[in-house]
Design an enzyme around this catalytic site. Sequence first.
Site: not given
Ligand code: S3P
Length: 427
Positions: A21-22, A93, A121, A168, A315, A342, A346
């Site tokens: 996903k990322s 997010g 959030r 993020q 996660d 999140k 959680r």
């Molecule tokens: C992600 C970063 C993480 C993770 C999220 C995906 C990303 O969040 O929990 O599911 O793709 O950059 P944080 O940056 O808030 O830790």
Amino acid sequence: MERLIKPLSKLSGRVLVPPDKSITHRALILSALAEGTSTIETPLEAEDCRSTAHGLQSLGCQIDFQPKQWTVKGRGLWGLMKPRGPLDCGNSGTTMRLLSGLLAAQDFVTDLTGDASLCKRPMDRVARPLEQMGARMTMTGGKFPPLTINGTRNLKPIDWKNPVSSAQVKSAVLLAALHTIGETIYEEPFLSRDHTERMLSACGVNVRREGARIRLAGPARLKAQTWRVPGDFSSAAFFIAAALLVKESHVTLESVNLNPTRTGFLSVLTAMGAAIDVANSNDVGGEPVGNVIVRGPARLKGITLKKADVPHLIDEIPLLAVVATQAQGTTVLDDVGELRVKESDRIHAMVQNLSSMGASIKETETGMIIAGPTPLHGAVVDSCCDHRIAMSMAVAGLIASGETHINQCECVSISFPQFWETLDTLK
Ligand code: S3P
């Protein structure tokens, strides 16, 4: 939609886990900012990534969606267009925070909104550095979406020390920094997932890492790419945990991204006593990839999670709580307060749900303390419309006596649309 989970005595087979996903979010965004046409092979075709894709389309970017291949016509750093209305980031997010970075550098105003969960959030964490760079950001109560970004083409580089490790926030700052003249320095307490740095380098951007400090020299020009997206470790994790807990299991997860900034769950499981094999390691699109082979049941012991490990399994912590109910002794998951902001709270969700199944689990302000092993029994549990809670509770249901009912299970479409069907193939 409610799901009924029955206990299993065996789990076996091979799983090709869904794409990361990322990486899919980032491939879309970097392709949109690149010069020329990029292709994304095996993108994650799930809701969160569609939110990013639709946001980019509203900004004037052409994306062709074919099964297993998306093609993105880049607009270069300065070619995005003012959208006609607010960008709806859905539940994502990552979409809202990463898009904020590039929108801070545009000379138009953009409104970003999302679903009920996303609107709870905090966005001040991205707003603060972007404001320091010169953008103006307005949020509900100074913190929550909807978010209005008043960007500027005269963004300035910054030297930013972030109080929390967040990929993020880091990515938002780096995306903004591409548009500035000079060097941006971003530092976080412990290195968070580093896909953005790896992928920017692949596009020809001058980005360097020194520990948890990143330097990026702007202005940049991004070369179009052919991205190949490896399997998502965070999705594989549910089957790794299930195979460790269910008796007589033998499961192989294929083509899993094994980037060390993502695989903290494997290291922690190993420290708990699990023997997990990794085979056929190679490189896919600049990321280490391999097969993960798990046999169960494992004899596990409780652990105390180290602060430095948290960003590398952020996660997977709800799932780790499930595993800890079956480990001998006490597991302390502290310094995980980030879980409260999140897709759901959680910490609270897992403590409520696992308690209702008979676990010995205590909620603290910044984490959970679990004593094990405890036999779990079926119960009616709440997914909180959070994909990772739904899938973690499914794993708990596999080792509980009786029936476990999980509500609003369609939320798995955020990251793993075929989760329930995949689970069925291993029974
Ligand atoms: C992600 C970063 C993480 C993770 C999220 C995906 C990303 O969040 O929990 O599911 O793709 O950059 P944080 O940056 O808030 O830790």
